[in-house]
Design an enzyme around this catalytic site. Structure first.
Site, PDB file in Angstrom:
ATOM      1  N   CYS A 418       0.782  -1.222   0.000  1.00  0.00           N
ATOM      2  CA  CYS A 418       0.000   0.000   0.000  1.00  0.00           C
ATOM      3  C   CYS A 418       0.821   1.282   0.000  1.00  0.00           C
ATOM      4  O   CYS A 418       0.536   2.202  -0.765  1.00  0.00           O
ATOM      5  CB  CYS A 418      -0.962  -0.005   1.180  1.00  0.00           C
ATOM      6  N   HIS A 462      -2.523   0.305   7.076  1.00  0.00           N
ATOM      7  CA  HIS A 462      -2.739   0.585   5.662  1.00  0.00           C
ATOM      8  C   HIS A 462      -2.392   2.045   5.376  1.00  0.00           C
ATOM      9  O   HIS A 462      -2.291   2.854   6.283  1.00  0.00           O
ATOM     10  CB  HIS A 462      -4.226   0.303   5.321  1.00  0.00           C
ATOM     11  N   ASP A 478      -7.990   4.982  -3.036  1.00  0.00           N
ATOM     12  CA  ASP A 478      -7.094   3.946  -2.531  1.00  0.00           C
ATOM     13  C   ASP A 478      -6.500   3.198  -3.692  1.00  0.00           C
ATOM     14  O   ASP A 478      -7.118   2.294  -4.254  1.00  0.00           O
ATOM     15  CB  ASP A 478      -7.859   2.981  -1.620  1.00  0.00           C
TER      16      ASP A 478
END
Lengths: 663, 316
Positions: A418, A462, A478
């Site tokens: 991420c 995250h 995202d």
């Protein structure tokens, strides 16, 4: 005295088995401290106690006073230098352990053994200064049992009990103490904050979150299975893909490294927030993380918990670092908008890229922006790029060339997790002039089937991106979802590919083990909630159920006295009933009264002397009372020792004789 | 001299009889009243007596005098390292006239046997004696020959530190009800001895005080001496205490406890009591208990150790 009593002064007087019990109990209490002690401490303890045991077994002299003094001084200096002082839990425990080891070398008497065992109790107490988990508590209960058993053994006169018998009696002691313990635990006036609150060592509290982020330097993603926080939703919990737990926002970029800008210090403009859609109510039970960060579902609304506020970057922060478990209730709206324009200075911050950093990325962004119809279209194009070109989601990516990490990632390695995607995405946005920032936090969570709550672990940490769009305000994008949608749909653990290291290892692949893991987490949660979290609120809540509304500490102490006293009274009555001697010999009672009279008058009345010998001896010295003495003793002997069918008569005579007896 | 009265447990006649016997003994062996009483109590309790002391302090004289005054037949066997069991028990010998074996009774067929210096004999001979002490009979060639009643062995033993001895282990010493030691004679006795009044002559001149039937009757009375539960409490407390002392491990056996009770009953009887009192137990305790336990502490005498045990136990 010709027959030697149990104790003589020699060092060998202590039985080796008693010493062995002491050493065993100490070893048990030392074990939980072992990982925190300097490596030389335990061998040194084993050496000195082994030495002492050898002397107990084979005889020999304990080291002289000077040797012990030298050892003690050396031990102190060793501790002082290795721990840089003697303050703090670590140094204090080390010193205690070292000195216990040395105390072994001057253990001569029963008293020394008792002292060592009291220190063992202290070690048990000290272990809770570091950790208060249920496993440690169970272990220390066992250790307490062992120490109590040893105490029972070393305080015995004569031979030691069989181990099983000693353990049984000590266990009985502990069970008898249990009600008292419960009363004290439940009723002793609680002070706000945990009892164990000690100044934490710096850096305490493991967090998957940090104040900085440099994708490509290290595989920084926390794979720790530790619980970050637990959540209780009121009603249905939202789907996993919508659970974005907001943490620190990283907006300052120097070409390699993302960090927090000063905007985080300002409060949010609550008026600029527009909440939409249904509300989600929930309670977070946060583990200590050492930072003033309260994790909240994007985006929390008023009322906020006490001592908490939203900062300019919409992160929920508290006034103090979270060093203890903290529980708070929030209402969040998963749909929200930020209204109003960005200020010039804000726009500058959020679009800043260092001159000449990641040139290929910047060029790419400008090229793609030029081809796109607008900002939204551009964003979609970038996400499509991640989705359709061979970009790979992995927890173990290759390291990046740190001169231009984003370039290296986008054009060469094309693998990462991420942070990599969020960072590169933000770089591309900023290069195209769109304000962008990185939000870190947690994504998802595991529902516990046993306990109707959700666990969020450090491994769920995250990072995602927010871009500011005209008319929409800050909008979450995202990019990881574009590469690995399952990471967001299913949550991290279920989405890992073959070959990636899995948090929790094989655990998750076996259903039963997964259940056990969840049940264990539930036990931990309950422990945290009801044992460690038993503070003034819970106490008052519990007491009000028993009709005690907000009692004062004095009232509480009185209740404790009443309950403990009542318990002890019941126990005493029970024991008195069951351990009463079988016959209460009336003659003996009278004779004891007679002995008491004699003793009061200053006569020597040894317990082993037979009545006749006593009467003769005292009678010879004091002929004045000879007659009286004989009267008592003769009737006593008739009533107690002789064969008689006139017991009552003898007893009556004895009563009279004792009554009249005036020494 | 009257017949022993078997009716009343402890009649005045019996008491007078015992008093006379003790007084007579006391005339022959001076200054040893306690040991003499213990010896008589031992005889009355149907136990055997072990006298442990230096050579030449009057062990033999005591045994001989006891036999004489109690009206018992007397045999003395000097134990040596080459003494064989047959030398004590007897042997079957082929008789020319009748053309068959006939058992010739050994010196053990007597009422009071003095086994002098018992620890000089080999363990084999010792165990033959101990067996007959227990069984009160001799078996030879499948035939059993009962010993006369009463049968009373007085064993003497030199302190085990002396050379050329086979010390009896505690398990065999157990067969002796009591162990006493005489110690050096008192000044009065020693003077008498020096003045040349031969004890042996005195014994020969002394008439027996008791008849065999009287002694047997007295022995029968001993188990009837009353023992209250209070006294049993005390006795048990005493026994229990010996079991808790590491230096006396493993302490007194149940058999030793029974011996203590019988001896205390006999002691009570010769003191004219018809019930056992704590002081009776205390009086016989050193003689009855100490030789049955493995004493590991030699820094004080058995009597002193026994005293310490008694003083450590409260009379309940």
């Amino acid at each position: 005295m010709s027959v030697p009593r149990q104790q003589s002064a020699g060092p060998q007087a202590l039985e080796s088995s008693a010493i062995a019990w002491v050493i065993g109990a100490l070893c048990m209490t030392l074990l939980p401290h072992a990982p925190y002690l300097p490596v030389w401490t335990l061998p040194m303890f084993l050496l000195t106690s082994g030495w002492r045991f050898w002397i107990a077994m084979h005889g020999g002299e304990l080291p002289s006073r000077w040797i012990r003094l030298a050892l003690a001084t050396a031990g102190f200096i060793l501790v002082y230098t290795s721990q840089r002082g003697i303050n703090g839990v670590a140094a204090g425990t080390t010193l205690l352990v070292v000195m216990i080891g040395l105390k072994m070398l001057e253990t001569r008497t029963r008293r020394d053994n008792i002292l060592l065992l009291v220190l063992a109790y202290f070690l048990i107490l000290a272990s809770f200064l570091r950790e208060q988990g249920p496993v440690l508590a169970a272990y220390e209960a066992l250790a307490t049992w062992a120490v109590t058993t040893s105490l029972l053994q070393v305080t015995r006169h004569g031979r030691l009990l069989a181990s099983r018998e000693a353990l049984r009696i000590a266990g009985q002691f502990m069970l008898q103490a249990l009600p008292v313990m419960l009363v004290l635990f439940l009723l002793f006036p609680r002070i706000p904050g945990p009892f164990w609150a000690l100044p934490k060592a710096s850096g305490a509290g493991v967090s998957g979150l940090s104040e900085e982020m440099s994708p490509g330097t290290l595989a920084q993603l926390s794979l720790s299975d530790e619980v970050a926080f637990r959540v209780n939703f009121v009603g249905q919990s939202p789907p996993t893909s919508r659970l974005y737990w907001r943490g620190p926002v990283l907006d300052k970029f120097d070409g390699r490294n993302w960090s927090r800008s000063n905007w985080s210090a300002l409060p949010a403009d609550m008026a600029s927030l527009a909440y939409q859609g249904p509300a989600t109510d929930y309670t977070v039970s946060l583990m200590p993380n050492g930072k003033p960060w309260l994790l909240a579902l994007d985006l929390p609304s008023q009322p906020l918990p006490p001592n908490a506020r939203l900062n300019r970057q919409l992160q929920l922060v508290s006034l103090k670092p979270v060093n203890d478990r903290l529980s708070y209730t929030l209402r969040s709206y998963l749909d929200f908008q930020t209204l109003g324009p960005l200020s010039k200075r804000e726009t500058n911050t959020y679009t800043y890229l260092p001159e000449g950093s990641n040139p290929r990325s910047q060029a790419l962004a400008r090229q793609m922006r030029g081809q796109a119809a607008g900002n939204a279209d551009f964003i979609q194009a970038v996400l499509r790029k991640f989705n359709q070109e061979p970009y790979v989601y992995t927890l173990t990516p290759r390291l990046l060339d740190m001169r231009h990490p984003s370039d290296d990632f986008l054009f060469n390695t094309r693998e990462g997790f991420c942070e990599y995607y969020a960072s590169s995405f933000a770089v591309l946005m900023r290069a195209a002039g769109i304000p962008a920032r990185i939000v870190t936090g947690y994504q998802g969570g595991e529902a516990n089937p046993f306990g109707d709550y959700m666990v969020v672990r450090q491994s769920s940490a995250h990072a995602w991106t927010e871009v500011w769009l005209q008319g929409q305000g800050w909008t979450r994008v995202d990019p990881t979802a574009a590469v690995a949608p399952e990471r967001i749909e299913l949550g991290l653990p279920d989405s890992l590919r073959l070959g990636d290291p899995m948090p929790g290892g094989l655990m998750r692949s076996v259903a039963i083990l997964a259940d056990i893991r969840m049940a264990w987490d539930l036990a931990n949660a309950r422990w945290d909630e009801f044992v460690l979290g038993y503070g003034p609120e819970l106490q008052m809540d519990l007491l009000s159920r028993f009709g005690l509304n907000m009692p004062s500490p004095v009232q509480l102490v009185l209740v404790i006295f009443a309950l403990v006293g009542g318990f002890l009274l019941l126990l005493t009555l029970y024991l008195a009933r069951h351990y009463r001697p079988q016959t209460r010999d009336r003659a003996l009672v009278l004779y004891r009264r007679f002995i008491k009279k004699l003793a009061k008058a200053g006569y020597d009345t040894p317990m082993y002397e037979s009545p006749k010998d006593l009467a003769n001896r005292i009678g010879r010295q004091h002929p004045r009372i000879q007659g009286q003495l004989n009267l008592v003793v003769d009737s006593y002997l008739i009533a107690r020792y002789r064969k008689t069918d006139r017991y009552e008569l003898a007893l009556e005579q004895l009563r009279k004789a004792v009554q009249d007896f005036k020494p | 001299m009257s017949q022993a009265n078997t009716g009343a447990v402890n009649s005045a006649e019996n008491l007078a009889l015992l008093d006379t016997a003790l007084a007579t003994l006391n005339r022959i062996i001076l200054d040893k009243d306690r040991q003499l009483r213990l010896a008589v109590a031992c005889l009355l309790a149907r136990g055997h007596l072990l006298i442990e002391d230096m050579p030449g302090v009057g062990k033999t004289t005591l045994a001989h005098a006891l036999a004489r005054i109690m009206g018992l037949s007397y045999q003395r066997i000097q134990f040596t390292s080459d003494l064989l069991p047959a030398d004590i028990l007897g042997a079957s010998i082929f008789e020319q006239d009748s053309q068959r074996f006939r058992f010739h009774k050994g010196p053990v067929f007597t009422q009071l046997m003095l086994a002098d210096e018992i620890n000089r004999a080999t363990p084999k001979t010792q165990s033959a004696l101990l067996e007959v002490m227990e069984e009160h009979q001799v078996t030879a060639d499948g035939e059993t020959f009962p010993l006369p009643e009463p049968f009373f062995v007085v064993g003497t033993q030199n302190p085990t530190s002396h050379i050329g001895t086979f010390p009896l282990p505690e398990s065999q010493l157990d067969r002796f009800l009591m162990r006493i030691s005489l110690g050096f004679p008192g000044q009065a006795l020693e003077r008498e001895l020096l003045k040349g009044n031969d004890r042996r002559e005195m014994i020969a001149e002394t008439a027996p005080v008791l008849k065999t039937e009287q002694l047997l009757a007295l022995q029968k009375l001993v188990p009837g001496i009353h023992i209250s539960s209070a006294l049993l409490d005390y006795l048990q407390a005493l026994v229990l205490h010996t079991r808790q002392l590491p230096q006396l491990a493993p302490g007194m056996s149940p058999r030793a406890a029974i011996a203590l009770m019988r001896a205390a009953q006999a002691w009570a009887m010769i003191h004219g009591e018809n019930a056992v009192l704590p002081e009776h137990v205390q009086a016989v305790f050193p003689g009855v208990a100490m030789h049955r336990m493995a004493v590991t502490d030699y820094s004080s005498s058995p009597d002193e150790q026994a005293r310490a045990i008694i003083e450590a136990v409260a009379i309940p």
